[in-house]
Structures are given as structure tokens and as C-alpha cells.
Design an enzyme around this catalytic site. Structure first.
Site, PDB file in Angstrom:
ATOM      1  N   TYR A   1       7.274  48.718  34.003  1.00 30.47           N
ATOM      2  CA  TYR A   1       8.664  48.238  33.387  1.00 30.47           C
ATOM      3  C   TYR A   1       9.569  49.199  32.941  1.00 30.47           C
ATOM      4  CZ  TYR A   1       6.799  43.545  32.874  1.00 30.47           C
ATOM      5  OH  TYR A   1       6.453  42.275  33.154  1.00 30.47           O
TER       6      TYR A   1
ATOM      7  N   ARG B   1      11.112  51.854  26.269  1.00 31.24           N
ATOM      8  CA  ARG B   1      10.052  51.022  25.411  1.00 31.24           C
ATOM      9  C   ARG B   1       9.818  51.471  24.002  1.00 31.24           C
ATOM     10  NH1 ARG B   1       5.689  50.059  27.699  1.00 31.24           N
ATOM     11  NH2 ARG B   1       5.416  47.968  27.043  1.00 31.24           N
TER      12      ARG B   1
ATOM     13  N   CYS C   1      19.857  63.076  22.518  1.00 27.39           N
ATOM     14  CA  CYS C   1      20.594  63.156  21.276  1.00 27.39           C
ATOM     15  C   CYS C   1      20.650  62.039  20.280  1.00 27.39           C
ATOM     16  CB  CYS C   1      21.885  64.046  21.263  1.00 27.39           C
ATOM     17  SG  CYS C   1      21.756  65.858  22.104  1.00 27.39           S
ATOM     18  N   GLU C   2      19.731  61.023  20.509  1.00 29.81           N
ATOM     19  CA  GLU C   2      19.838  60.041  19.795  1.00 29.81           C
ATOM     20  C   GLU C   2      18.491  59.909  18.703  1.00 29.81           C
ATOM     21  OE1 GLU C   2      22.125  57.458  19.939  1.00 29.81           O
ATOM     22  OE2 GLU C   2      23.255  57.668  21.716  1.00 29.81           O
TER      23      GLU C   2
ATOM     24  N   TYR D   1      10.431  48.390  21.697  1.00 29.84           N
ATOM     25  CA  TYR D   1       9.309  47.622  21.347  1.00 29.84           C
ATOM     26  C   TYR D   1       7.949  48.358  20.767  1.00 29.84           C
ATOM     27  CZ  TYR D   1      11.454  45.004  25.237  1.00 29.84           C
ATOM     28  OH  TYR D   1      12.039  44.264  26.123  1.00 29.84           O
TER      29      TYR D   1
END
Length: 146
Positions: free
Chosen positions: A101, A30, A72-73, A34
Site C-alpha cells: 500500500y 501510513r 518539514c511537516e 493509520y
């Protein structure tokens, strides 16, 4: 809430302090999808600090952190810029209001098992959904040696 264990702490002097936890995008997508905003607490030491008091000594223990996941992003950030008391490896971080969610959107991204879901009511707790193990991820794969 989501409970994470602190693994690595990374400090880049005069730039940023990172708290690396044992979850991330796979259990909470999320923030990147978002721009969901959360607050966190050091759950394993809730009674050891008081940031609401007039005790000026406490203020010296506060640091600015970013809480990041293990994938690792660049988007694997749970909370950007949060002020917390000094965090230690092994601390448990509770991220509040992550909502239902998170689990329904959770994935096995980067081959990670999904976390358990624990229900809590009236001082009692029980396992709602058990934690996945790696065997769960490969159970439907074709047997390589028959």
C-alpha cells in the site's frame, strides 16, 4: 520494505535524536494516517553489530531515535522512538513490512518524484516500477514558451 538514505542527523541533548531520511510522507503516509508501526535496521551495516549477543560493549552503541522524512511537516514521522546502533550520514535504513500500500498511496507531495519499486525473488532483482524524475512531474504542463 522501504530503503532510505540517511541525510541529516539532529541531536537535541536530553530530548531527542532525529534521523532525517530521503523520503517520508510522499512515499509512506501510513504512519500519520493509520498509526502504522514499523521496525528498521541499518541495512548498510547489518553485519557490523549484534544486539542479540551478550556482548555488553554493544549496548553502549545503542541510541534512541525518531526517523523522520524530508517534508518539514509535524506528521512526517516514519518511526517514533526506535533503538538502533549509532547511525551515520549516508547509512541505508531498511524499514520492514511497509507493504504494497505504500506505493499505491504514494504521492508527489511537495513536488517529490516517486521512488522506484524493485522486485526480489530467488536471489534475483529487477526494476518493477522505475524511479520518477522531475521531468515526469512537469511533462503534462503547458509549454510556457511556444
Amino acid at each position: 520494505l522501504t530503503l532510505y538514505e540517511v541525510g541529516v542527523l539532529k541531536e537535541i541533548p536530553k530530548v531527542k535524536n532525529y534521523i532525517c531520511v530521503d523520503g517520508g510522507m510522499s512515499d509512506n503516509i501510513r504512519p500519520i494516517l493509520y498509526q502504522a508501526k514499523y521496525y528498521a535496521y541499518i541495512a548498510s551495516r547489518m553485519n557490523s553489530y549484534d544486539t542479540s549477543s551478550n556482548n555488553k560493549g554493544d549496548i553502549n552503541l545503542l541510541k534512541r531515535y525518531s526517523i523522520v522524512g524530508k517534508h518539514c511537516e509535524s506528521g512526517d514521522v516514519i518511526i517514533e522512538d526506535i533503538i538502533l546502533p549509532e547511525v551515520k550520514t549516508g547509512d541505508l535504513i531498511a524499514v520492514s513490512a511497509t507493504g504494497a500500500y505504500c506505493y499505491s498511496m504514494a504521492s508527489n507531495y511537495n513536488g517529490q518524484p516517486k521512488s522506484a519499486v524493485i522486485a526480489v525473488e530467488d536471489g534475483k532483482s529487477w526494476i518493477w516500477t522505475r524511479r520518477q524524475i522531475y521531468k515526469d512531474l512537469i511533462i503534462k504542463d503547458r509549454k510556457l514558451y511556444e
